[in-house]
Scaffold this active site. Structure first.
Site, short mmCIF file in Angstrom:
data_model
loop_
_atom_site.label_atom_id
_atom_site.label_comp_id
_atom_site.label_asym_id
_atom_site.label_seq_id
_atom_site.Cartn_x
_atom_site.Cartn_y
_atom_site.Cartn_z
N HIS A 140 0.86 -1.19 0.00
CA HIS A 140 0.00 0.00 0.00
C HIS A 140 0.89 1.23 0.00
CE1 HIS A 140 -3.16 2.82 1.13
NE2 HIS A 140 -4.02 1.88 0.76
N ASP A 178 -7.92 -5.42 -0.13
CA ASP A 178 -8.36 -6.24 -1.27
C ASP A 178 -8.01 -7.71 -1.14
OD1 ASP A 178 -7.38 -3.35 -2.88
OD2 ASP A 178 -9.44 -4.08 -2.89
#
Ligand code: SDX
Length: 436
Positions: free
Chosen positions: A313, A371
């Protein structure tokens, strides 16, 4: 959590360039990093800043969402995401993101009534769907149909009218589930199902997706609660790529429907909202636990474009706090649906275990993000992988709309127009083709 505090003075920053020193004001955050205001840099130094990917650039001042990537903290208007996921519901969270405070009973009742009574779309909008191939990706349909809303709602496209902004924001939040459900129904050749006003927001969405005229459909309250929690997790996330797209598009004064369509297009990318679909496809490709080491090796190979989807991320250099809640929700849904041994879940959990103990992922601070587990959960609920990002867009519409309103109401906002460092040819004479 480090706090600088609104009221704490911050000393100006000094920059020395081309032999001269300049001072630039700094702005403290109520929490988190302060910023150096470089808006006068070019006027004073004749130089631009350079920050591809905006890794060190704050594009705005915002009060909506705070992320601490090192501590794995995510706050919506100051409330921790895990508390909202466990104790709130999506529509109440939407109210919070839009208005800055949790609603009273009366406020929530008015908001809920308004959203419920805007869930239908103009009947002519149905004609847009028949123009798509049945195998069109739902995100292609969402881009097209949401952008087309601009053609139907002329009475809520004047972004400078606060009432029209309120109407447009409620229309977008209310109609996104209907449009997403229609995209799903169209892709599987089933008739559209109209919203029912006696169902709550998320149950209504599940009913529009999975009900068929041939039989009565009862929404499973456990699944509806899990879906609602998934929407909360996806509602907003500071200045991510799609939110920044909505802000930039809106900065020209473009109408909110067109700007949200731009946000949908950006979210579709596999590095962003498309990662949930890509993560599930990756787990399916890995297939069995014994094949994990091969994929971990590929993910570490600089010459191999393969990345572990659902890992890493830009901001979180620790565990994504949403991933923890997502993992719990995943187990809850699989248990409720009696799915005991999902091979993909086995691969996901083993992949997570291996990755979290691997030197490469530890050094690069790559943890599962939101996700990683969402795909397994959504597949178990009954959605095809192509719908995963459409569900992300449904939930993130609330964040996009809240950020859009904050930007329009910010007196310092101007059209977004970045500059560049030019590395091309200097001026040169045109040469006729006969002489080239
Ligand atoms: C979302 O911004 C947001 O807030 C987004 C989001 C939201 O709610 O809006 O949180 C939603 O988009 C979550 C992220 C979903 N994307 C994925 O899961 C795709 C896989 N992840 C990567 O593509 C990547 O981690 C990004 C895009 C998420 C972050 O990219 P960055 O910040 O540009 O980091 P990077 O690509 O520079 O990675 C740093 C290093 C690199 O190695 P070096 O160049 O330093 O040697 O880590 C490596 C990368 O090669 N790396 C990975 C990896 N992610 C990063 N290596 C293997 N597998 C991965 N998944």
């Amino acid at each position: 959590m480090s706090t600088t505090g609104d009221n704490q003075p911050t000393s100006p920053a000094t920059l020395t360039t081309n032999g001269k020193s300049y001072k630039f004001p700094t702005i403290a955050g109520t929490v988190g990093p302060s910023v150096i205001d470089v808006s006068k840099l070019y006027a004073e130094t004749g130089q631009f800043t350079y920050d591809p990917g905006f890794t060190s650039t704050a594009s705005c001042q915002s009060k909506i969402t705070y992320i601490d990537g090192d501590e794995g903290i995510l706050l919506y208007r100051g409330y921790p995401i895990d508390q909202l996921a466990k104790r709130s519901n999506f529509l109440e969270t939407a109210y919070l993101l839009l208005n800055g405070e949790l609603p009273s009973d009366t406020q929530f009742e008015e908001f809920n009534h308004a959203i419920t009574h805007h869930t239908m779309v103009h009947e002519q909008l149905l004609k847009f769907f028949s123009g798509f191939r049945r195998d069109a990706h739902p995100m292609a349909i969402m881009c097209g149909v949401v952008g087309a809303l601009s053609a139907f709602y002329h009475d809520s496209t004047d972004v400078n009218d606060p009432h029209q902004r309120l109407v447009a924001s409620r229309r977008l939040i209310a109609k996104m589930p209907t449009i997403a459900a229609m995209a799903y129904k169209y892709s599987c050749g089933q008739p559209f199902v109209y919203p029912l006003n006696d169902l709550d927001y998320t149950s209504n969405f599940l009913h529009m997706c999975f009900a068929v005229p041939a039989a009565e459909y009862k929404v499973n309250p456990i699944i509806s609660r899990a879906m609602d929690r998934i929407f909360i997790l996806h509602a907003d996330h500071e200045q991510n790529a799609s939110t920044s797209t909505v802000r930039l598009a809106s900065s020209s004064g473009a109408n909110p429907f067109a700007c949200v369509a731009a946000g949908i297009a950006c979210l579709w990318g596999p590095a962003h909202g498309g990662a949930n679909e890509a993560a599930l496809m990756m787990l399916a490709e890995i297939g069995t636990v014994d094949r994990i080491p091969e994929y971990v090796r590929r993910a570490k190979d600089k010459d191999d474009p393969f990345r572990l989807m659902g890992f890493g991320h830009r901001v979180y250099k620790n565990y994504d706090p949403r991933a923890k809640v997502m993992q719990e929700t995943c187990h809850e849904v699989l248990k409720e649906l009696g799915i005991k041994d999902d091979p993909m879940l086995d691969v996901a959990m083993e992949l997570e275990r291996i990755a979290l103990s691997d030197e490469y992922f530890i050094e690069k601070k790559l943890y599962p993000n939101i996700d990683f587990y969402s795909g397994i959960t959504l597949k178990a609920i009954g959605f095809p992988t192509t719908m995963f990002t459409a569900l992300f867009a449904l939930a993130r519409t609330t964040g996009w709309v809240a950020q859009w309103i904050e930007m329009i109401e910010d007196p310092s906002q101007r059209i977004g127009r970045p500059r560049q460092v030019y590395r091309g040819h200097t001026e040169r004479e045109y040469v006729d083709i006969a002489k080239r």
